[in-house]
Write a protein that holds these residues in place. Structure first.
Motif, mmCIF file in Angstrom:
data_model
loop_
_atom_site.group_PDB
_atom_site.id
_atom_site.type_symbol
_atom_site.label_atom_id
_atom_site.label_comp_id
_atom_site.label_asym_id
_atom_site.label_seq_id
_atom_site.Cartn_x
_atom_site.Cartn_y
_atom_site.Cartn_z
ATOM 1 N N PRO A 1 0.836 -1.201 0.000
ATOM 2 C CA PRO A 1 0.000 0.000 0.000
ATOM 3 C C PRO A 1 0.873 1.254 0.000
ATOM 4 O O PRO A 1 1.972 1.250 0.569
ATOM 5 N N ALA A 2 0.391 2.310 -0.656
ATOM 6 C CA ALA A 2 1.171 3.542 -0.751
ATOM 7 C C ALA A 2 0.245 4.749 -0.872
ATOM 8 O O ALA A 2 -0.902 4.622 -1.288
ATOM 9 N N ALA B 1 4.987 7.694 0.497
ATOM 10 C CA ALA B 1 5.596 6.564 1.196
ATOM 11 C C ALA B 1 4.741 5.319 0.989
ATOM 12 O O ALA B 1 3.526 5.406 0.810
ATOM 13 N N GLY B 2 5.411 4.187 1.020
ATOM 14 C CA GLY B 2 4.732 2.907 0.880
ATOM 15 C C GLY B 2 5.170 1.950 1.969
ATOM 16 O O GLY B 2 6.247 2.097 2.557
ATOM 17 N N ILE B 3 4.329 0.977 2.233
ATOM 18 C CA ILE B 3 4.629 -0.074 3.205
ATOM 19 C C ILE B 3 4.783 -1.376 2.441
ATOM 20 O O ILE B 3 3.980 -1.673 1.553
ATOM 21 N N GLN B 4 5.794 -2.138 2.773
ATOM 22 C CA GLN B 4 6.059 -3.412 2.103
ATOM 23 C C GLN B 4 5.713 -4.566 3.034
ATOM 24 O O GLN B 4 6.167 -4.615 4.172
ATOM 25 N N LEU B 5 4.893 -5.496 2.553
ATOM 26 C CA LEU B 5 4.549 -6.712 3.285
ATOM 27 C C LEU B 5 4.752 -7.880 2.327
ATOM 28 O O LEU B 5 4.030 -7.995 1.328
ATOM 29 N N THR B 6 5.746 -8.744 2.592
ATOM 30 C CA THR B 6 6.106 -9.793 1.643
ATOM 31 C C THR B 6 6.354 -11.139 2.301
ATOM 32 O O THR B 6 7.356 -11.317 2.992
ATOM 33 N N PRO B 7 5.462 -12.104 2.082
ATOM 34 C CA PRO B 7 5.818 -13.483 2.434
ATOM 35 C C PRO B 7 6.852 -13.973 1.420
ATOM 36 O O PRO B 7 6.675 -13.790 0.219
ATOM 37 N N TRP B 8 7.952 -14.552 1.884
ATOM 38 C CA TRP B 8 9.069 -14.963 1.025
ATOM 39 C C TRP B 8 9.235 -16.472 1.100
ATOM 40 O O TRP B 8 9.332 -17.035 2.188
ATOM 41 N N ILE B 9 9.270 -17.120 -0.065
ATOM 42 C CA ILE B 9 9.439 -18.570 -0.126
ATOM 43 C C ILE B 9 10.782 -18.857 -0.780
ATOM 44 O O ILE B 9 11.025 -18.470 -1.917
ATOM 45 N N GLY B 10 11.653 -19.526 -0.051
ATOM 46 C CA GLY B 10 12.974 -19.895 -0.553
ATOM 47 C C GLY B 10 13.437 -21.130 0.169
ATOM 48 O O GLY B 10 12.694 -22.099 0.315
ATOM 49 N N ASP B 11 14.681 -21.104 0.675
ATOM 50 C CA ASP B 11 15.186 -22.217 1.473
ATOM 51 C C ASP B 11 14.331 -22.415 2.719
ATOM 52 O O ASP B 11 14.206 -23.505 3.244
ATOM 53 N N GLU B 12 13.753 -21.335 3.203
ATOM 54 C CA GLU B 12 12.846 -21.365 4.344
ATOM 55 C C GLU B 12 11.809 -20.279 4.140
ATOM 56 O O GLU B 12 11.974 -19.396 3.302
ATOM 57 N N PHE B 13 10.718 -20.343 4.887
ATOM 58 C CA PHE B 13 9.684 -19.323 4.783
ATOM 59 C C PHE B 13 10.062 -18.144 5.668
ATOM 60 O O PHE B 13 10.508 -18.313 6.797
#
Length: 188
Positions: free
Chosen positions: A55-56, A69-81
């Motif tokens: 959102p910004a 300004a913006g807010i970053q919310l990111t679920p990240w999938i890689g070697d681990e969550f």
């Protein structure tokens, strides 16, 4: 009585929202999702991809130039969550006139993430990108953007580059000071 009241509300809304990128106007929205990959240089190496919600809000300080300004919310999938979060002030410049407007954007701020293995402290983030805004109505734009972010650990031990493709929308709202109906202006 209901019809005149409805007509007045619609007329007022058209004055408030009939704006795009003029000085004094606002934009509110963000990306509904972005797909990004990560290339880490140095340690640690976190390969994978994320799907983010950003959102910004911004204010046009000059025609076609917004800061916000913006807010970053990111679920990240890689070697681990893990889950990324952050805040980034930005500058955005629109080009051209009409329904389709290209834009360039730059931002910088602080981010962090939480994972099952360890929680990293905040790290520096910088982002540059360009995109295209297509105005489906006078005040709603659908956007697509290609960008690259650089993240660095708090002690500069590594740098991670993240190319991203983003799709989102923005609501462009006219300043209330400028949104006076013509009858109100003539009566002053």
């Amino acid at each position: 009585m209901k019809k005149p009241l409805l007509a007045l509300c619609l007329l007022s809304a058209s004055f408030i929202t009939n704006a795009q990128t003029d000085k004094g106007n606002w934009m509110v929205g963000g990306s509904l999702g972005s797909i990004a990959g990560q290339i880490a240089i140095g340690e640690p190496s976190y390969g994978g991809f994320g799907l983010s919600i950003n959102p910004a809000a911004g204010y046009f300080v000059k025609n076609n130039l917004a800061v916000g300004a913006g807010i970053q919310l990111t679920p990240w999938i890689g070697d681990e969550f893990s889950f990324g979060y952050g805040i980034q002030p930005f500058v955005r410049r629109y080009f051209g006139k009409g329904l389709t407007k290209p834009f360039a954007e730059a931002s910088a701020g602080y981010s962090g993430f939480i994972s099952a293995e360890d929680g990293r402290p905040f790290f520096l983030t910088a982002n540059v990108g360009s995109g295209l805004a297509y105005f489906i109505t006078p005040n709603v734009a659908l956007e697509s953007r290609l960008s690259v972010s650089a993240h660095s650990g708090s002690d500069w031990e590594y740098v991670a580059l993240m190319p991203a493709i983003t799709v989102g929308f923005q609501l462009h709202l006219q300043s209330l000071k400028r949104a006076k109906p013509q009858a109100a202006i003539e009566g002053e």
